[in-house]
Design a protein around this motif. Sequence first.
Motif, PDB file in Angstrom:
ATOM      1  N   THR A  74       0.848  -1.192   0.000  1.00  0.00           N
ATOM      2  CA  THR A  74       0.000   0.000   0.000  1.00  0.00           C
ATOM      3  C   THR A  74       0.883   1.240   0.000  1.00  0.00           C
ATOM      4  O   THR A  74       2.008   1.230   0.498  1.00  0.00           O
ATOM      5  N   ALA A 105       1.212   5.486   0.684  1.00  0.00           N
ATOM      6  CA  ALA A 105       0.762   6.758   1.263  1.00  0.00           C
ATOM      7  C   ALA A 105       1.557   7.873   0.600  1.00  0.00           C
ATOM      8  O   ALA A 105       2.731   7.693   0.271  1.00  0.00           O
ATOM      9  N   ALA A 162       4.265  10.095  10.912  1.00  0.00           N
ATOM     10  CA  ALA A 162       2.871   9.650  11.056  1.00  0.00           C
ATOM     11  C   ALA A 162       2.299   9.220   9.709  1.00  0.00           C
ATOM     12  O   ALA A 162       1.538   8.242   9.631  1.00  0.00           O
ATOM     13  N   ALA A 163       2.653   9.904   8.641  1.00  0.00           N
ATOM     14  CA  ALA A 163       2.192   9.524   7.302  1.00  0.00           C
ATOM     15  C   ALA A 163       2.717   8.136   6.932  1.00  0.00           C
ATOM     16  O   ALA A 163       1.993   7.330   6.342  1.00  0.00           O
ATOM     17  N   GLU A 169       0.700   5.077   7.833  1.00  0.00           N
ATOM     18  CA  GLU A 169      -0.579   4.865   7.154  1.00  0.00           C
ATOM     19  C   GLU A 169      -0.529   3.810   6.050  1.00  0.00           C
ATOM     20  O   GLU A 169      -1.565   3.386   5.557  1.00  0.00           O
ATOM     21  N   ALA A 170       0.666   3.395   5.629  1.00  0.00           N
ATOM     22  CA  ALA A 170       0.779   2.445   4.513  1.00  0.00           C
ATOM     23  C   ALA A 170       2.143   1.769   4.563  1.00  0.00           C
ATOM     24  O   ALA A 170       2.987   2.101   5.403  1.00  0.00           O
ATOM     25  N   VAL A 224      -3.569   6.300   0.327  1.00  0.00           N
ATOM     26  CA  VAL A 224      -3.832   7.313   1.357  1.00  0.00           C
ATOM     27  C   VAL A 224      -3.091   8.599   1.001  1.00  0.00           C
ATOM     28  O   VAL A 224      -1.901   8.563   0.702  1.00  0.00           O
ATOM     29  N   CYS A 240      -1.983  11.907   2.804  1.00  0.00           N
ATOM     30  CA  CYS A 240      -1.817  12.398   4.170  1.00  0.00           C
ATOM     31  C   CYS A 240      -1.570  13.898   4.186  1.00  0.00           C
ATOM     32  O   CYS A 240      -0.746  14.407   3.430  1.00  0.00           O
ATOM     33  N   ARG A 264      -8.245   7.397   0.194  1.00  0.00           N
ATOM     34  CA  ARG A 264      -8.730   8.050   1.415  1.00  0.00           C
ATOM     35  C   ARG A 264      -7.755   9.137   1.825  1.00  0.00           C
ATOM     36  O   ARG A 264      -6.583   9.112   1.459  1.00  0.00           O
ATOM     37  N   THR A 265      -8.267  10.085   2.595  1.00  0.00           N
ATOM     38  CA  THR A 265      -7.465  11.182   3.117  1.00  0.00           C
ATOM     39  C   THR A 265      -7.289  10.969   4.607  1.00  0.00           C
ATOM     40  O   THR A 265      -8.255  10.652   5.306  1.00  0.00           O
ATOM     41  N   ALA A 266      -6.061  11.138   5.095  1.00  0.00           N
ATOM     42  CA  ALA A 266      -5.779  10.996   6.523  1.00  0.00           C
ATOM     43  C   ALA A 266      -5.116  12.275   7.021  1.00  0.00           C
ATOM     44  O   ALA A 266      -4.249  12.830   6.357  1.00  0.00           O
ATOM     45  N   VAL A 281      -2.662  13.657   9.750  1.00  0.00           N
ATOM     46  CA  VAL A 281      -1.640  13.022  10.576  1.00  0.00           C
ATOM     47  C   VAL A 281      -0.664  14.050  11.132  1.00  0.00           C
ATOM     48  O   VAL A 281      -0.577  15.175  10.645  1.00  0.00           O
TER      49      VAL A 281
END
Length: 179
Positions: free
Chosen positions: A41, A43, A62-63, A66-67, A128, A130, A152-154, A156
């Motif tokens: 995945t 990010a 943090a980003a 996410e992946a 994702v 970020c 998707r948007t995160a 972070v």
Amino acid sequence: MARRSCAVLSRRTTRSGRVGEVLTADALAERVRRLRSEGRTIAMANGCFDLLHVGHVRYLEAAAAEADVLVVAINDDASVRSLKGEGRPILTAADRAELVAALRFVDHVVIFEGPTVAPLLMAVRPDVHCKGTDYTVESVPERETVRAYGGRTAIVGDPKDHSTRDLLARIARGCHADE
């Protein structure tokens, strides 16, 4: 930034043997296709990263969580100047990219042109996207682009208590860390 004929603009090997690469957009798209075929995945985080500071590091770390793979898109010099004003950027896009690529949790870096990262998002289609805590999911300018391709948007990172602008002001005033 003048494009080199090779797809990998720079590569740095860390002591742990991990390689952070600065890629062209085309090379990045190809790399992401390969990574996806391996089931990984992706990010993507983006920003100016002019004068790297702890807020940037916390955002990117943090980003990365996410992946499996973190791609960082860095604004080119013209877009930083447009966004931040005269006298910016402090560092060239190539230097900013190399600094960000040296962070242990960053896998790939790409420099993008223009006022928005949306065209690169459409080309790469990360799972994702970020953004930092100065945004909400609803206020992210590229949220509709990400939604359109099914990503998707995160949001972070830590609270937005750090900025290059404030750091530059402290330097100009001759302030020290404890002031």
